[in-house]
Design a protein around this motif. Sequence first.
Motif, short mmCIF file in Angstrom:
data_model
loop_
_atom_site.label_atom_id
_atom_site.label_comp_id
_atom_site.label_asym_id
_atom_site.label_seq_id
_atom_site.Cartn_x
_atom_site.Cartn_y
_atom_site.Cartn_z
N VAL A 3 22.32 40.16 38.95
CA VAL A 3 23.16 39.58 37.26
C VAL A 3 24.23 37.92 37.83
CG1 VAL A 3 24.22 40.00 35.52
CG2 VAL A 3 23.05 41.85 36.14
N PHE A 4 23.76 37.02 37.04
CA PHE A 4 24.72 36.13 38.03
C PHE A 4 25.97 35.82 36.30
CE2 PHE A 4 20.14 34.79 38.90
CZ PHE A 4 20.22 34.57 40.20
N ILE A 5 26.97 35.94 36.87
CA ILE A 5 27.99 36.10 36.19
C ILE A 5 29.09 34.29 36.29
CG2 ILE A 5 30.62 37.35 35.65
CD1 ILE A 5 29.39 39.08 37.11
N GLU A 6 29.36 33.67 35.27
CA GLU A 6 29.76 33.06 35.17
C GLU A 6 31.05 32.75 35.53
OE1 GLU A 6 30.39 27.93 33.79
OE2 GLU A 6 29.07 29.57 32.11
N ILE A 7 31.86 32.07 36.96
CA ILE A 7 33.23 32.10 36.51
C ILE A 7 34.13 31.94 35.51
CG2 ILE A 7 35.54 32.18 38.17
CD1 ILE A 7 32.87 32.00 40.39
N THR A 8 35.02 32.21 34.76
CA THR A 8 35.99 32.40 34.02
C THR A 8 37.63 32.70 34.08
OG1 THR A 8 34.94 34.23 32.71
CG2 THR A 8 33.49 32.01 32.24
N ASP A 9 37.47 33.98 34.91
CA ASP A 9 38.61 34.35 35.24
C ASP A 9 39.24 34.73 36.31
OD1 ASP A 9 41.23 35.79 35.33
OD2 ASP A 9 39.81 37.81 34.12
N PHE A 10 39.52 33.34 37.39
CA PHE A 10 40.27 33.31 38.57
C PHE A 10 40.86 34.26 39.02
CE2 PHE A 10 39.59 29.15 38.00
CZ PHE A 10 39.06 28.68 38.96
N LEU A 11 41.27 35.55 37.61
CA LEU A 11 41.77 36.65 38.64
C LEU A 11 41.53 38.18 38.82
CD1 LEU A 11 45.72 35.59 37.26
CD2 LEU A 11 45.07 34.83 39.51
N SER A 12 39.72 37.56 38.24
CA SER A 12 38.56 39.34 38.38
C SER A 12 39.31 39.94 39.77
CB SER A 12 37.59 38.43 37.86
OG SER A 12 36.75 39.68 38.27
N PRO A 13 38.90 40.85 40.22
CA PRO A 13 39.86 41.40 40.88
C PRO A 13 37.70 41.92 42.28
CG PRO A 13 40.47 42.95 38.64
CD PRO A 13 39.82 41.98 37.94
N ALA A 14 37.20 41.29 41.17
CA ALA A 14 35.99 41.45 41.57
C ALA A 14 35.89 40.05 43.10
CB ALA A 14 35.06 41.02 40.71
N LEU A 15 36.57 38.87 42.25
CA LEU A 15 36.81 37.54 42.92
C LEU A 15 38.05 38.11 44.61
CD1 LEU A 15 36.71 35.16 40.30
CD2 LEU A 15 34.73 35.79 41.80
N ASP A 16 37.88 39.11 44.00
CA ASP A 16 39.87 39.04 45.70
C ASP A 16 39.53 39.16 46.86
OD1 ASP A 16 41.27 39.84 43.38
OD2 ASP A 16 41.86 41.75 43.72
N VAL A 17 37.95 39.77 47.18
CA VAL A 17 37.54 39.28 48.89
C VAL A 17 37.78 38.65 49.30
CG1 VAL A 17 36.75 42.00 48.20
CG2 VAL A 17 34.94 40.53 47.48
N TYR A 18 37.03 37.30 47.69
CA TYR A 18 36.96 36.32 48.74
C TYR A 18 37.85 34.76 48.14
CZ TYR A 18 32.31 37.81 47.04
OH TYR A 18 30.65 38.18 47.53
N ALA A 19 39.28 35.50 47.28
CA ALA A 19 39.94 34.62 47.73
C ALA A 19 41.62 35.49 48.22
CB ALA A 19 40.24 34.13 45.33
N ARG A 20 41.62 36.35 47.87
CA ARG A 20 42.90 36.91 48.14
C ARG A 20 43.04 38.02 49.29
NH1 ARG A 20 41.89 35.06 42.57
NH2 ARG A 20 40.83 37.18 42.17
N ARG A 21 42.08 38.36 49.58
CA ARG A 21 42.42 38.96 50.89
C ARG A 21 41.80 38.58 51.97
NH1 ARG A 21 38.87 45.09 48.93
NH2 ARG A 21 39.75 44.94 46.72
N THR A 22 42.53 38.50 53.53
CA THR A 22 42.50 37.79 54.11
C THR A 22 41.11 39.06 55.37
OG1 THR A 22 43.79 39.79 55.67
CG2 THR A 22 44.73 38.07 54.89
N GLU A 23 40.83 38.74 55.72
CA GLU A 23 39.23 39.44 56.98
C GLU A 23 39.91 40.90 57.48
OE1 GLU A 23 36.19 36.60 58.05
OE2 GLU A 23 37.23 35.71 58.68
N ASN A 24 41.33 40.50 57.70
CA ASN A 24 41.22 41.79 59.13
C ASN A 24 41.29 43.13 57.02
OD1 ASN A 24 42.01 41.37 60.91
ND2 ASN A 24 43.89 40.39 61.36
N GLN A 25 42.02 42.82 56.45
CA GLN A 25 41.97 43.08 55.05
C GLN A 25 40.75 43.77 54.82
OE1 GLN A 25 44.48 40.80 52.55
NE2 GLN A 25 46.38 41.98 52.79
N LEU A 26 39.57 43.01 54.96
CA LEU A 26 38.59 43.55 54.91
C LEU A 26 38.40 44.64 55.71
CD1 LEU A 26 36.29 39.96 53.62
CD2 LEU A 26 37.62 42.48 52.03
#
Length: 279
Positions: A3-26
Amino acid sequence: MPVFIEITDFLSPALDVYARRTENQLINRADPDNAMFIAESPLVIGRALDAGYEPVSVLMEARHRNGAGAEILSRLGAETPVFTAPDSVLVHLTGFHLTRGMLCCMRRRALPSAEALCRDARRVAVLENVMNPTNIGAIFRSAAALGMDAVLLTEAGSDPLYRRAARVSMGTVFQVPWTYLPAGKSWQDTLHALGFRTAALALREDSLSIADARLAKIERLALCLGTEGDGLANDTIANCDYTVRIPMSHGVDSLNVAAASAVAFYQLGTLCQEEGTNV
């Protein structure tokens, strides 16, 4: 197809792994069943998929849907969300340009024990506290190409699944078996119990040349490389069966650990045993 989802909400929790979590947190040491990592570029993602790693989601430039990432997309199921946006939006989100336009969040897997990993191995590399992800990636690429059966790491070293390490390795971190050595005990004792002789790469005047024919004839050999700058710890060297060095010219006394690993793996890896190769 996913499923393709165009990004419209920068704060979406689904994007946290790419934008807001460090590699140590992952890595999520508190909940290892939900630990993840980020694979970057279609080549690296493809090799992770080949090795059986489970994709969680994908982040990519929209223009690559029918380009470099098309083959990867064809391998994903409908349950895998694919977040898309132009490069300018992705740079704003992640803070960097995506290499070849694609990132994939994947689930980590439980690592095997050193005993299980080395059961059928003849040549293994031991990385003691190697910290630089670029060096880790380069060492894994050499290990894959030059006849090493497995890589063992101390827990203080860098993670082979860090995004940069996996990218520099060209995805070979998913092709060479690896694990961490058990903490709180002598890893030399662990390897000796498994039938390995250990060879420390170190700058010692009384060391053997890496081209010494006796080394190539050892049935099970662990090649031990140390951290950047300081190299192997003194007690590590003292507890290894052999100390070896790479002969050099022009007054150069050492190589970067990644370069040294390539020379050592070529000279003493399983390819050497099979082909009688000598530097």
